[in-house]
Design a protein around this motif. Structure first.
Motif, PDB file in Angstrom:
ATOM      1  N   ASN A  34       0.798  -1.185  -0.049  1.00  0.00           N
ATOM      2  CA  ASN A  34      -0.042  -0.196  -0.069  1.00  0.00           C
ATOM      3  C   ASN A  34       0.960   1.330   0.041  1.00  0.00           C
ATOM      4  OD1 ASN A  34      -2.725  -1.274   0.311  1.00  0.00           O
ATOM      5  ND2 ASN A  34      -2.123  -1.946   2.070  1.00  0.00           N
ATOM      6  N   VAL A  36       0.812   5.500  -0.308  1.00  0.00           N
ATOM      7  CA  VAL A  36      -0.155   6.956  -0.146  1.00  0.00           C
ATOM      8  C   VAL A  36       0.731   7.974  -0.649  1.00  0.00           C
ATOM      9  CG1 VAL A  36      -1.466   8.276   1.487  1.00  0.00           C
ATOM     10  CG2 VAL A  36      -1.072   5.752   1.861  1.00  0.00           C
ATOM     11  N   ASN A  74      -0.962  -0.927  -4.461  1.00  0.00           N
ATOM     12  CA  ASN A  74      -2.309  -0.023  -4.288  1.00  0.00           C
ATOM     13  C   ASN A  74      -1.663   1.342  -4.022  1.00  0.00           C
ATOM     14  OD1 ASN A  74      -5.272   0.063  -4.047  1.00  0.00           O
ATOM     15  ND2 ASN A  74      -4.920   1.052  -2.069  1.00  0.00           N
ATOM     16  N   VAL A  75      -2.222   2.246  -4.919  1.00  0.00           N
ATOM     17  CA  VAL A  75      -1.761   3.527  -4.676  1.00  0.00           C
ATOM     18  C   VAL A  75      -2.800   4.349  -4.457  1.00  0.00           C
ATOM     19  CG1 VAL A  75      -0.915   5.606  -5.876  1.00  0.00           C
ATOM     20  CG2 VAL A  75       0.060   3.248  -6.349  1.00  0.00           C
ATOM     21  N   GLU A  76      -3.044   5.009  -3.191  1.00  0.00           N
ATOM     22  CA  GLU A  76      -3.955   6.049  -2.761  1.00  0.00           C
ATOM     23  C   GLU A  76      -3.580   7.383  -2.909  1.00  0.00           C
ATOM     24  OE1 GLU A  76      -6.469   7.373   1.255  1.00  0.00           O
ATOM     25  OE2 GLU A  76      -5.374   5.476   1.176  1.00  0.00           O
ATOM     26  N   ASN A  77      -4.321   8.101  -3.549  1.00  0.00           N
ATOM     27  CA  ASN A  77      -3.572   9.640  -4.009  1.00  0.00           C
ATOM     28  C   ASN A  77      -4.415  10.621  -2.953  1.00  0.00           C
ATOM     29  OD1 ASN A  77      -2.994  11.998  -4.976  1.00  0.00           O
ATOM     30  ND2 ASN A  77      -4.329  11.997  -6.829  1.00  0.00           N
ATOM     31  N   GLN A  78      -3.724  10.875  -1.993  1.00  0.00           N
ATOM     32  CA  GLN A  78      -4.036  12.178  -1.018  1.00  0.00           C
ATOM     33  C   GLN A  78      -3.507  13.400  -1.379  1.00  0.00           C
ATOM     34  OE1 GLN A  78      -3.308  10.877   3.106  1.00  0.00           O
ATOM     35  NE2 GLN A  78      -4.751   9.036   2.684  1.00  0.00           N
ATOM     36  N   ILE A 109      -5.360   8.563 -11.589  1.00  0.00           N
ATOM     37  CA  ILE A 109      -6.183   8.674 -10.031  1.00  0.00           C
ATOM     38  C   ILE A 109      -6.507   9.865  -9.414  1.00  0.00           C
ATOM     39  CG2 ILE A 109      -5.890   7.409  -7.869  1.00  0.00           C
ATOM     40  CD1 ILE A 109      -3.548   6.048  -8.969  1.00  0.00           C
ATOM     41  N   ASN A 114      -8.009   5.999  -5.840  1.00  0.00           N
ATOM     42  CA  ASN A 114      -6.893   4.727  -5.536  1.00  0.00           C
ATOM     43  C   ASN A 114      -6.988   3.802  -6.914  1.00  0.00           C
ATOM     44  OD1 ASN A 114      -9.398   3.483  -4.147  1.00  0.00           O
ATOM     45  ND2 ASN A 114      -7.723   1.989  -4.590  1.00  0.00           N
ATOM     46  N   SER A 116      -5.171   0.023  -7.908  1.00  0.00           N
ATOM     47  CA  SER A 116      -4.076  -1.183  -7.758  1.00  0.00           C
ATOM     48  C   SER A 116      -3.456  -1.718  -8.897  1.00  0.00           C
ATOM     49  CB  SER A 116      -5.000  -2.451  -7.123  1.00  0.00           C
ATOM     50  OG  SER A 116      -5.561  -2.083  -5.756  1.00  0.00           O
ATOM     51  N   ASN A 567      -9.906   3.583 -13.251  1.00  0.00           N
ATOM     52  CA  ASN A 567     -10.403   4.948 -12.987  1.00  0.00           C
ATOM     53  C   ASN A 567     -11.146   5.525 -14.054  1.00  0.00           C
ATOM     54  OD1 ASN A 567      -7.322   4.694 -11.501  1.00  0.00           O
ATOM     55  ND2 ASN A 567      -8.904   5.508 -10.267  1.00  0.00           N
TER      56      ASN A 567
END
Length: 569
Positions: A34, A36, A74-78, A109, A114, A116, A567
């Motif tokens: 994971n 972020v 898994n890339v979460e874009n904050q 994204i 996010n 994967s 996405n």
């Protein structure tokens, strides 16, 4: 010195070993990592700003795998901007869905979203890397991928005592996304970087930077593996360590015949595996890198320090390497012509001896008409652009892969030409004005599965803007069979220069300033694959195209189906 050694080891761990995983090739399940993306404050060059990072790190985390592994990231874009991630040098067999270039194989994204990525490793072995592939976010969003040999196999050289990733990068005081957006709107050159960095630090020669200079401790008599990555935005680089020699043993995730040298030339997008023996008198030595450029872009020098372990009086100033001049084209030629594939029994190559598809692709900087009263391009009446075969790539609003897979019309065209429409003296000093204006379009080249392809990349001197162009093809490694200067001559140059015996297998080739390079590969990876210059400003201007490799006749020679989630555009 022992306390220094321990502190430096902890610093190295802080930079590179957070979020590091080494996976075994004998996998029973596919592991998930994971990541972020978030805005993190960093202080460089006497000022603090927020930059986009993965897990707060600049450079980003190292991904360590073994040959043939499969990993989910898994890339979460904050962050504040749309982002995608590309796995540079990972061939992703049959799996363009996780390759990453924005609006080519996926839509981005969005902030708060996010995605994967399914990473399928195959024949790669050695050092490659990952980076953002959306506008200029890769300036701070990048990191190493280290592919170790399969379990039960070894390096084709003696096991080094230790290894260090060395990531060359650019530092901008301003917001990199605003820099390129402003430049594209005005039509002029984007601001150059304010510093170059080694593992995130500019080094002793920049203001407010000496305290943070990156350091490595060597033990006399040991051998170290440097995993060198050029993630710099717009500069090819010379790299040296004072009074030490290198043995280059790998490039772009493939082994080469050992090359003894005292300097390295490496273009953006390229990676090299470099052995160095700690055989000098215990002391402090500068590691340094500066740009090679036909036109100087960022002409500063970034440094790090090698300091030997032991009891001695450190010098007041470390020894400094005698780097080649910024315009030393002879040095770049000497270095690159010595790169040869290892081509051994354990690491064979398979160079196509016959060709089904021949392409001749010109690489140019162009201009397009100003859409306001004045612009910052040439003469104040135009905007800078770039092209391949005089086609300046227009980014679509729906990714090309989805349009291809779902047979959506009106997104792209399939008539990217095998030759430029006009044949001219590509390396002349003067050109008619009509050659400066490219066609702006979203065009792809379509080839049949398993066809053999030869591409001659021909640099041009339009706008007197010739320079070394690092051309990168996603989804493939290819054989660099020849390079030369001037205009490519199909009647004589193949006999004079082609190497079909042991050409290096790479994924990024530096096309010489006012010169040419020839590559060959077998189109055995079905999908949609981006091809572009890795000088970021050139890619932003349209020095890109798309290669579509059609499915074969079986499921095993066809693209994998899309993942459950894509996405939205």
């Amino acid at each position: 010195m022992e306390s220094i050694r321990k502190n430096l080891k902890l610093e190295l761990m802080g930079i590179f070993l957070l979020n590091v995983f080494v996976f075994s090739v004998q996998q029973t399940t596919i592991p998930t990592i994971n990541w972020v993306l978030n805005e993190t404050s960093y202080t460089r060059l006497c000022s603090t700003k927020k930059i986009l990072t993965v897990n707060g790190l600049f450079p980003g985390p190292v991904l360590r795998v073994r040959k043939g592994d499969r990993v989910t990231v898994n890339v979460e874009n904050q962050g504040r901007y749309n982002v995608t991630v590309h796995w540079h040098g990972v061939k992703q067999p049959r799996n363009p869905w996780s390759d990453g270039p924005e609006y080519v194989t996926q839509c981005p994204i969005k902030p708060g979203g996010n995605f994967s990525y399914d990473l399928i490793f195959s024949s790669e072995e050695g050092t490659i890397w990952w980076h953002a592939h959306s506008d200029w976010s890769r300036a701070t969003v990048h990191g190493p991928i280290i592919v170790y040999p399969e379990n039960g196999t070894t390096y084709p050289f003696s096991q080094p005592d230790d290894e260090f990733p060395i990531v060359l990068a650019s530092w901008f005081k301003g917001d990199v996304m605003e820099i390129i957006q402003t430049a594209l709107a005005s039509g002029g050159e984007p601001n150059k970087s304010d510093a170059l960095t080694i593992n995130g630090q500019p080094g002793d020669l920049y203001n407010c930077s000496k305290q943070g200079t990156y350091k490595i401790v060597f033990d006399y008599g040991k051998t170290y593996l440097l995993r060198l990555i050029n993630s710099i935005m717009n500069e090819e680089m010379f790299f040296m360590i004072a009074q030490h020699n290198f043995t280059v043993v790998g490039a772009d995730g493939a082994y080469i015949k050992p090359l003894e040298t005292d300097f390295i030339f490496i273009a953006p997008g390229q990676t090299m595996d470099v052995l160095i023996k700690a055989n000098q008198s215990p002391s402090h030595y500068y590691m340094a890198a500066r740009a090679y450029a036909g036109v100087v872009y960022d002409n500063t020098t970034t440094t790090a320090i090698i300091q030997y372990n032991g009891n001695y009086t450190p010098p007041s100033t470390p020894a400094f390497p005698n780097l080649p001049d910024y315009n030393d084209t002879d040095a770049t030629t000497i270095f690159t012509r010595q790169l040869k594939a290892l081509a051994s029994k354990d690491h064979p190559i398979d160079v196509p001896k016959t060709v089904d598809v021949q392409m001749f692709v010109t690489i140019s900087v162009n201009t397009v008409p100003c859409d306001t009263n004045s612009c910052n391009g040439p003469n104040g009446t135009s905007k800078l652009a770039a092209s391949l075969n005089n086609i300046s790539f227009v980014t679509p609003e729906v990714d090309v892969l989805q349009a291809y897979y779902r047979k959506l019309e009106g997104i792209y065209e399939t008539d990217f030409p095998n030759m430029p429409a006009t044949v001219f003296n590509y390396t002349a000093d003067e050109f008619p004005d009509e050659l400066l204006l490219p066609e702006r379009a979203t065009k792809a080249k379509v080839v049949k599965y398993n066809s053999t392809v030869e591409i001659v990349f021909q640099g041009t001197n339009l706008l007197m803007a010739a320079e070394n162009h690092p051309m990168h093809l996603h989804g493939y490694s290819f054989y660099l069979i020849a390079k030369g200067y001037g205009n490519f001559d199909n009647a004589t140059d193949p006999d004079l220069y082609y190497n079909l015996v042991d050409p290096p297998e790479v994924n990024t080739v530096g096309v010489p300033k006012n010169g040419w390079a020839v590559i060959r590969f077998r189109a055995d990876n079905p999908g949609v694959w981006f091809m572009h210059c890795h000088l970021e400003r050139h890619s932003s201007w349209g020095m890109d195209t798309v290669l579509i490799v059609k499915n074969g006749n079986t499921e095993a020679t066809s693209m994998l189906p899309p993942p459950d989630y894509l996405n939205p555009c």
